[in-house]
Design a protein around this motif. Sequence first.
Motif, PDB file in Angstrom:
ATOM      1  N   GLY A 105       0.787  -1.223   0.000  1.00 25.05           N
ATOM      2  CA  GLY A 105       0.000   0.000   0.000  1.00 25.05           C
ATOM      3  C   GLY A 105       0.820   1.275   0.000  1.00 25.05           C
ATOM      4  N   LYS A 106       2.137   1.187   0.142  1.00 28.07           N
ATOM      5  CA  LYS A 106       2.993   2.383   0.179  1.00 28.07           C
ATOM      6  C   LYS A 106       3.201   2.881  -1.255  1.00 28.07           C
ATOM      7  CE  LYS A 106       4.850   3.623   3.420  1.00 28.07           C
ATOM      8  NZ  LYS A 106       4.486   4.607   4.459  1.00 28.07           N
ATOM      9  N   PRO A 107       2.708   4.079  -1.588  1.00 29.75           N
ATOM     10  CA  PRO A 107       2.900   4.588  -2.952  1.00 29.75           C
ATOM     11  C   PRO A 107       4.384   4.879  -3.230  1.00 29.75           C
ATOM     12  CG  PRO A 107       1.594   6.133  -1.627  1.00 29.75           C
ATOM     13  CD  PRO A 107       1.941   4.982  -0.750  1.00 29.75           C
ATOM     14  N   THR A 108       4.829   4.467  -4.413  1.00 26.56           N
ATOM     15  CA  THR A 108       6.223   4.619  -4.788  1.00 26.56           C
ATOM     16  C   THR A 108       6.335   5.179  -6.203  1.00 26.56           C
ATOM     17  OG1 THR A 108       6.321   2.333  -5.584  1.00 26.56           O
ATOM     18  CG2 THR A 108       7.017   2.718  -3.309  1.00 26.56           C
ATOM     19  N   ALA A 109       7.522   5.650  -6.513  1.00 28.25           N
ATOM     20  CA  ALA A 109       7.885   6.037  -7.876  1.00 28.25           C
ATOM     21  C   ALA A 109       9.341   5.648  -8.067  1.00 28.25           C
ATOM     22  CB  ALA A 109       7.688   7.527  -8.112  1.00 28.25           C
ATOM     23  N   ALA A 120      19.290   3.778 -17.013  1.00 31.57           N
ATOM     24  CA  ALA A 120      18.957   2.827 -15.946  1.00 31.57           C
ATOM     25  C   ALA A 120      17.608   2.136 -16.153  1.00 31.57           C
ATOM     26  CB  ALA A 120      19.026   3.498 -14.573  1.00 31.57           C
ATOM     27  N   ALA A 121      17.204   1.961 -17.398  1.00 28.00           N
ATOM     28  CA  ALA A 121      15.893   1.387 -17.713  1.00 28.00           C
ATOM     29  C   ALA A 121      15.703  -0.015 -17.145  1.00 28.00           C
ATOM     30  CB  ALA A 121      15.676   1.376 -19.230  1.00 28.00           C
ATOM     31  N   LEU A 122      16.694  -0.883 -17.276  1.00 31.23           N
ATOM     32  CA  LEU A 122      16.528  -2.257 -16.791  1.00 31.23           C
ATOM     33  C   LEU A 122      16.479  -2.306 -15.270  1.00 31.23           C
ATOM     34  CD1 LEU A 122      18.724  -4.240 -19.324  1.00 31.23           C
ATOM     35  CD2 LEU A 122      16.236  -4.150 -19.185  1.00 31.23           C
ATOM     36  N   ALA A 123      17.287  -1.504 -14.612  1.00 36.33           N
ATOM     37  CA  ALA A 123      17.237  -1.455 -13.150  1.00 36.33           C
ATOM     38  C   ALA A 123      15.860  -0.993 -12.693  1.00 36.33           C
ATOM     39  CB  ALA A 123      18.316  -0.520 -12.611  1.00 36.33           C
ATOM     40  N   GLN A 124      15.338   0.007 -13.360  1.00 34.35           N
ATOM     41  CA  GLN A 124      14.025   0.524 -12.971  1.00 34.35           C
ATOM     42  C   GLN A 124      12.932  -0.523 -13.189  1.00 34.35           C
ATOM     43  OE1 GLN A 124      13.106   4.642 -14.112  1.00 34.35           O
ATOM     44  NE2 GLN A 124      15.282   4.862 -14.634  1.00 34.35           N
ATOM     45  N   GLN A 125      13.023  -1.286 -14.275  1.00 32.38           N
ATOM     46  CA  GLN A 125      12.033  -2.335 -14.504  1.00 32.38           C
ATOM     47  C   GLN A 125      12.134  -3.424 -13.444  1.00 32.38           C
ATOM     48  OE1 GLN A 125       9.366  -2.279 -16.645  1.00 32.38           O
ATOM     49  NE2 GLN A 125       8.806  -3.931 -15.273  1.00 32.38           N
ATOM     50  N   HIS A 126      13.349  -3.814 -13.103  1.00 29.21           N
ATOM     51  CA  HIS A 126      13.516  -4.815 -12.039  1.00 29.21           C
ATOM     52  C   HIS A 126      12.947  -4.296 -10.716  1.00 29.21           C
ATOM     53  CE1 HIS A 126      16.965  -7.274 -14.042  1.00 29.21           C
ATOM     54  NE2 HIS A 126      15.827  -7.354 -14.689  1.00 29.21           N
ATOM     55  N   LEU A 127      13.198  -3.029 -10.428  1.00 29.72           N
ATOM     56  CA  LEU A 127      12.688  -2.443  -9.194  1.00 29.72           C
ATOM     57  C   LEU A 127      11.160  -2.418  -9.205  1.00 29.72           C
ATOM     58  CD1 LEU A 127      13.146  -1.143  -6.480  1.00 29.72           C
ATOM     59  CD2 LEU A 127      13.667   1.013  -7.651  1.00 29.72           C
ATOM     60  N   ARG A 128      10.565  -2.075 -10.324  1.00 33.76           N
ATOM     61  CA  ARG A 128       9.096  -2.102 -10.427  1.00 33.76           C
ATOM     62  C   ARG A 128       8.559  -3.512 -10.169  1.00 33.76           C
ATOM     63  NH1 ARG A 128       6.713   2.366 -12.826  1.00 33.76           N
ATOM     64  NH2 ARG A 128       8.190   3.889 -13.628  1.00 33.76           N
ATOM     65  N   ASN A 129       9.248  -4.527 -10.687  1.00 36.08           N
ATOM     66  CA  ASN A 129       8.822  -5.917 -10.453  1.00 36.08           C
ATOM     67  C   ASN A 129       8.887  -6.264  -8.969  1.00 36.08           C
ATOM     68  OD1 ASN A 129       8.513  -6.233 -13.215  1.00 36.08           O
ATOM     69  ND2 ASN A 129      10.429  -7.341 -13.486  1.00 36.08           N
ATOM     70  N   ILE A 130       9.954  -5.845  -8.302  1.00 33.15           N
ATOM     71  CA  ILE A 130      10.107  -6.112  -6.873  1.00 33.15           C
ATOM     72  C   ILE A 130       8.999  -5.422  -6.083  1.00 33.15           C
ATOM     73  CG2 ILE A 130      11.582  -5.681  -4.859  1.00 33.15           C
ATOM     74  CD1 ILE A 130      13.994  -5.930  -6.882  1.00 33.15           C
ATOM     75  N   LEU A 131       8.729  -4.166  -6.412  1.00 39.25           N
ATOM     76  CA  LEU A 131       7.689  -3.410  -5.708  1.00 39.25           C
ATOM     77  C   LEU A 131       6.308  -4.000  -5.963  1.00 39.25           C
ATOM     78  CD1 LEU A 131       9.122   0.160  -6.304  1.00 39.25           C
ATOM     79  CD2 LEU A 131       9.105  -1.115  -4.136  1.00 39.25           C
TER      80      LEU A 131
END
Length: 181
Positions: A105-109, A120-131
């Motif tokens: 429930g914690k909003p992130t960006a 850093a596109a791939l890092a950001q995609q991996h981070l989105r998957n984790i979140l």
Amino acid sequence: MSQLNIAIIVGSLRKDSFNRQFAQALARLLPDGVTASFPRIDDLPLYNQDDDADQAPQVKRLRDDIKAAAGVLFVTPEYDRSIPGVLKNAIDHATRPWGQSVWPGKPTAVAGVSIGPVGAALAQQHLRNILAAQSSPTLPGSEMFIQWKDGLVVDGEIGPASREHMQKFVDAFVAWVKKVG
């Protein structure tokens, strides 16, 4: 209205990292009534499930910082086509002990800069998957794949050529936090 706190977690430990400079400049774009905090991740022990019952003070501090924030902005470099280990370690600590994650429930960006053109596109995609796996709603439709170039950050501020675009991102995130949080 009370003050809204946004935690900004920088995925780089380097003091003068481009992502740290970028994160600090983004924080200056926050509107009145919104403050930024920068939770530490540099002193966290490596995650070990054996420690869940007695978490280190640094881990408790990180978890408290995230709980106290209305939303979390991640600004990360890309290491070997993914997020830095130190950032993954921090996220893992905040998910434990099992069933006590601070992320649901914690909003992130997510944002990041790189000297390469894919920002850093791939890092950001991996981070989105984790979140997503943590049920943390991430700002939709605002991909921030930024190439670090002279003029992006000038004297601690977003440079004039990028300011409008970055302000739109920051404003969209604050609106997202208010909507979701």
